[in-house]
Design a protein around this motif. Sequence first.
Motif, PDB file in Angstrom:
ATOM      1  N   VAL A 128       9.248  -5.316  11.207  1.00 37.19           N
ATOM      2  CA  VAL A 128       9.041  -4.470   9.810  1.00 37.19           C
ATOM      3  C   VAL A 128       8.577  -5.445   8.903  1.00 37.19           C
ATOM      4  CG1 VAL A 128      10.459  -3.238   8.396  1.00 37.19           C
ATOM      5  CG2 VAL A 128      10.759  -2.862  10.757  1.00 37.19           C
ATOM      6  N   ARG A 129       9.394  -6.611   8.643  1.00 35.48           N
ATOM      7  CA  ARG A 129       8.850  -7.487   7.611  1.00 35.48           C
ATOM      8  C   ARG A 129       7.379  -7.994   7.745  1.00 35.48           C
ATOM      9  NH1 ARG A 129      13.946 -10.179   8.781  1.00 35.48           N
ATOM     10  NH2 ARG A 129      15.343  -9.441   7.323  1.00 35.48           N
ATOM     11  N   GLY A 130       7.087  -8.251   9.075  1.00 37.49           N
ATOM     12  CA  GLY A 130       5.565  -8.453   9.482  1.00 37.49           C
ATOM     13  C   GLY A 130       4.618  -7.353   9.048  1.00 37.49           C
ATOM     14  N   THR A 131       4.947  -6.164   8.795  1.00 30.66           N
ATOM     15  CA  THR A 131       3.946  -5.133   8.431  1.00 30.66           C
ATOM     16  C   THR A 131       3.658  -5.296   6.912  1.00 30.66           C
ATOM     17  OG1 THR A 131       5.658  -3.512   7.651  1.00 30.66           O
ATOM     18  CG2 THR A 131       4.830  -3.661  10.140  1.00 30.66           C
ATOM     19  N   VAL A 132       4.417  -6.166   6.018  1.00 29.29           N
ATOM     20  CA  VAL A 132       4.251  -6.361   4.682  1.00 29.29           C
ATOM     21  C   VAL A 132       2.591  -6.946   4.309  1.00 29.29           C
ATOM     22  CG1 VAL A 132       5.160  -7.267   2.698  1.00 29.29           C
ATOM     23  CG2 VAL A 132       6.552  -6.306   4.091  1.00 29.29           C
ATOM     24  N   PRO A 133       2.458  -7.800   4.901  1.00 30.94           N
ATOM     25  CA  PRO A 133       1.136  -8.321   4.896  1.00 30.94           C
ATOM     26  C   PRO A 133      -0.031  -7.286   5.060  1.00 30.94           C
ATOM     27  CG  PRO A 133       2.173  -9.994   5.977  1.00 30.94           C
ATOM     28  CD  PRO A 133       3.287  -8.973   6.019  1.00 30.94           C
ATOM     29  N   ILE A 134       0.156  -6.481   5.831  1.00 30.86           N
ATOM     30  CA  ILE A 134      -0.736  -5.408   6.553  1.00 30.86           C
ATOM     31  C   ILE A 134      -0.707  -4.503   5.343  1.00 30.86           C
ATOM     32  CG2 ILE A 134      -1.187  -3.459   8.072  1.00 30.86           C
ATOM     33  CD1 ILE A 134       0.224  -5.355  10.143  1.00 30.86           C
ATOM     34  N   MET A 135       0.355  -4.237   4.928  1.00 32.78           N
ATOM     35  CA  MET A 135       0.616  -3.066   3.725  1.00 32.78           C
ATOM     36  C   MET A 135       0.019  -3.613   2.515  1.00 32.78           C
ATOM     37  SD  MET A 135       4.064  -0.883   4.101  1.00 32.78           S
ATOM     38  CE  MET A 135       5.162  -2.391   4.281  1.00 32.78           C
ATOM     39  N   LEU A 136      -0.127  -5.015   2.237  1.00 35.45           N
ATOM     40  CA  LEU A 136      -0.637  -5.517   0.988  1.00 35.45           C
ATOM     41  C   LEU A 136      -2.392  -5.680   0.988  1.00 35.45           C
ATOM     42  CD1 LEU A 136       1.977  -8.609   0.069  1.00 35.45           C
ATOM     43  CD2 LEU A 136       1.596  -6.370  -1.067  1.00 35.45           C
ATOM     44  N   VAL A 137      -2.675  -6.129   2.284  1.00 32.25           N
ATOM     45  CA  VAL A 137      -4.087  -5.948   2.394  1.00 32.25           C
ATOM     46  C   VAL A 137      -4.730  -4.638   2.327  1.00 32.25           C
ATOM     47  CG1 VAL A 137      -6.039  -6.489   4.264  1.00 32.25           C
ATOM     48  CG2 VAL A 137      -4.079  -8.092   3.864  1.00 32.25           C
ATOM     49  N   GLY A 138      -4.146  -3.614   2.816  1.00 32.12           N
ATOM     50  CA  GLY A 138      -4.372  -2.348   2.689  1.00 32.12           C
ATOM     51  C   GLY A 138      -4.272  -1.695   1.088  1.00 32.12           C
ATOM     52  N   PHE A 139      -3.464  -2.277   0.177  1.00 28.67           N
ATOM     53  CA  PHE A 139      -3.334  -1.903  -1.059  1.00 28.67           C
ATOM     54  C   PHE A 139      -4.335  -2.672  -1.974  1.00 28.67           C
ATOM     55  CE2 PHE A 139      -1.067  -3.118  -5.387  1.00 28.67           C
ATOM     56  CZ  PHE A 139      -0.995  -1.831  -5.671  1.00 28.67           C
ATOM     57  N   ASP A 140      -4.423  -3.683  -1.674  1.00 24.05           N
ATOM     58  CA  ASP A 140      -5.524  -4.520  -2.304  1.00 24.05           C
ATOM     59  C   ASP A 140      -7.018  -3.924  -1.979  1.00 24.05           C
ATOM     60  OD1 ASP A 140      -3.830  -6.303  -3.438  1.00 24.05           O
ATOM     61  OD2 ASP A 140      -3.976  -7.833  -2.025  1.00 24.05           O
ATOM     62  N   TYR A 141      -7.307  -3.616  -0.762  1.00 25.77           N
ATOM     63  CA  TYR A 141      -8.368  -2.790  -0.344  1.00 25.77           C
ATOM     64  C   TYR A 141      -8.554  -1.415  -1.170  1.00 25.77           C
ATOM     65  CZ  TYR A 141     -12.023  -0.580   2.156  1.00 25.77           C
ATOM     66  OH  TYR A 141     -12.999   0.151   2.654  1.00 25.77           O
ATOM     67  N   LEU A 142      -7.463  -0.728  -1.358  1.00 20.40           N
ATOM     68  CA  LEU A 142      -7.808   0.640  -1.807  1.00 20.40           C
ATOM     69  C   LEU A 142      -7.892   0.429  -3.425  1.00 20.40           C
ATOM     70  CD1 LEU A 142      -5.120   2.478   0.237  1.00 20.40           C
ATOM     71  CD2 LEU A 142      -7.427   2.941   0.089  1.00 20.40           C
ATOM     72  N   LYS A 143      -7.105  -0.842  -3.812  1.00 28.19           N
ATOM     73  CA  LYS A 143      -7.247  -0.953  -5.443  1.00 28.19           C
ATOM     74  C   LYS A 143      -8.648  -1.133  -6.065  1.00 28.19           C
ATOM     75  CE  LYS A 143      -4.616  -4.328  -6.033  1.00 28.19           C
ATOM     76  NZ  LYS A 143      -3.889  -5.504  -6.715  1.00 28.19           N
ATOM     77  N   GLN A 144      -9.584  -1.646  -4.822  1.00 25.93           N
ATOM     78  CA  GLN A 144     -10.985  -1.936  -5.332  1.00 25.93           C
ATOM     79  C   GLN A 144     -11.820  -0.634  -5.742  1.00 25.93           C
ATOM     80  OE1 GLN A 144     -12.917  -3.579  -2.053  1.00 25.93           O
ATOM     81  NE2 GLN A 144     -11.519  -5.400  -1.794  1.00 25.93           N
ATOM     82  N   ASN A 145     -11.465   0.478  -5.219  1.00 29.23           N
ATOM     83  CA  ASN A 145     -12.122   1.791  -5.471  1.00 29.23           C
ATOM     84  C   ASN A 145     -11.323   2.931  -6.392  1.00 29.23           C
ATOM     85  OD1 ASN A 145     -14.727   0.731  -4.669  1.00 29.23           O
ATOM     86  ND2 ASN A 145     -14.061   1.174  -2.730  1.00 29.23           N
ATOM     87  N   ASN A 146      -9.894   2.604  -6.637  1.00 28.89           N
ATOM     88  CA  ASN A 146      -8.883   3.433  -6.860  1.00 28.89           C
ATOM     89  C   ASN A 146      -7.922   2.705  -7.616  1.00 28.89           C
ATOM     90  OD1 ASN A 146      -9.438   5.566  -4.907  1.00 28.89           O
ATOM     91  ND2 ASN A 146      -9.091   4.000  -3.434  1.00 28.89           N
ATOM     92  N   THR A 147      -7.256   3.623  -8.361  1.00 23.94           N
ATOM     93  CA  THR A 147      -6.085   3.063  -9.330  1.00 23.94           C
ATOM     94  C   THR A 147      -4.862   2.494  -8.566  1.00 23.94           C
ATOM     95  OG1 THR A 147      -4.728   5.174  -9.224  1.00 23.94           O
ATOM     96  CG2 THR A 147      -6.791   5.125 -10.877  1.00 23.94           C
ATOM     97  N   VAL A 148      -4.139   1.766  -9.082  1.00 25.66           N
ATOM     98  CA  VAL A 148      -2.933   0.919  -8.556  1.00 25.66           C
ATOM     99  C   VAL A 148      -2.110   2.001  -8.034  1.00 25.66           C
ATOM    100  CG1 VAL A 148      -0.930  -0.472  -9.137  1.00 25.66           C
ATOM    101  CG2 VAL A 148      -3.294  -1.166  -9.970  1.00 25.66           C
ATOM    102  N   ILE A 149      -1.754   3.143  -8.935  1.00 23.11           N
ATOM    103  CA  ILE A 149      -0.751   4.272  -8.483  1.00 23.11           C
ATOM    104  C   ILE A 149      -1.360   5.189  -7.277  1.00 23.11           C
ATOM    105  CG2 ILE A 149      -0.013   6.504  -9.382  1.00 23.11           C
ATOM    106  CD1 ILE A 149       1.003   3.879 -10.965  1.00 23.11           C
ATOM    107  N   PHE A 150      -2.612   5.130  -7.153  1.00 23.07           N
ATOM    108  CA  PHE A 150      -3.173   6.025  -6.179  1.00 23.07           C
ATOM    109  C   PHE A 150      -2.975   5.285  -4.766  1.00 23.07           C
ATOM    110  CE2 PHE A 150      -6.433   7.353  -3.267  1.00 23.07           C
ATOM    111  CZ  PHE A 150      -6.300   8.687  -3.057  1.00 23.07           C
TER     112      PHE A 150
END
Length: 168
Positions: free
Chosen positions: A114-136
């Motif tokens: 479960v802890r190991g999925t955190v980097p995956i979520m962070l990479v996804g979050f950073d990727y989405l932030k490139q074209n979207n808001t932080v909230i979205f």
Amino acid sequence: MANQFAPEMGITSIDPGKAIMWTYISTSVGDFSCGFISQALHSRKRTILYMLLFTFVGVALLLFSGNKTENMYYFYCGWIGLGCGFWAMFVTVSAKQFGTNMRSTATTSVPNMVRGTVPIMLVGFDYLKQNNTVIFSAAIIGLIAFSLGIYATLTISETHNKHMDFVE
């Protein structure tokens, strides 16, 4: 990440350390509460599901409610922490899924997965932030994570009053 969310929410000053403090104080309360709720419901599975749903509501309100103040942000951090207090029960449920010959390995491996999925979520979050808001971006990652968590909870076997003396 309070310092990323606060400006987008219109909150001028936020202390990320204070947000973490309220989250972990409430997580401790949630850990203790989970055991009592589980005993009352006679179900660890339903307890975890209800705590997940409680956390989901807290995250949705944090991200999308109109009341955006520093104190409300800390309140929602506490709410989310309280809902995340099922961690000890989650570890117990994972341990009880396996026989005595595999239990120790499962008990240490499952939380680390479960802890190991955190980097995956962070990479996804950073990727989405490139074209979207932080909230979205947070909402999309959260929706994926909560969907997987709820699915896993619904499909795992109940462990309340389960006999533990078995071998795989």
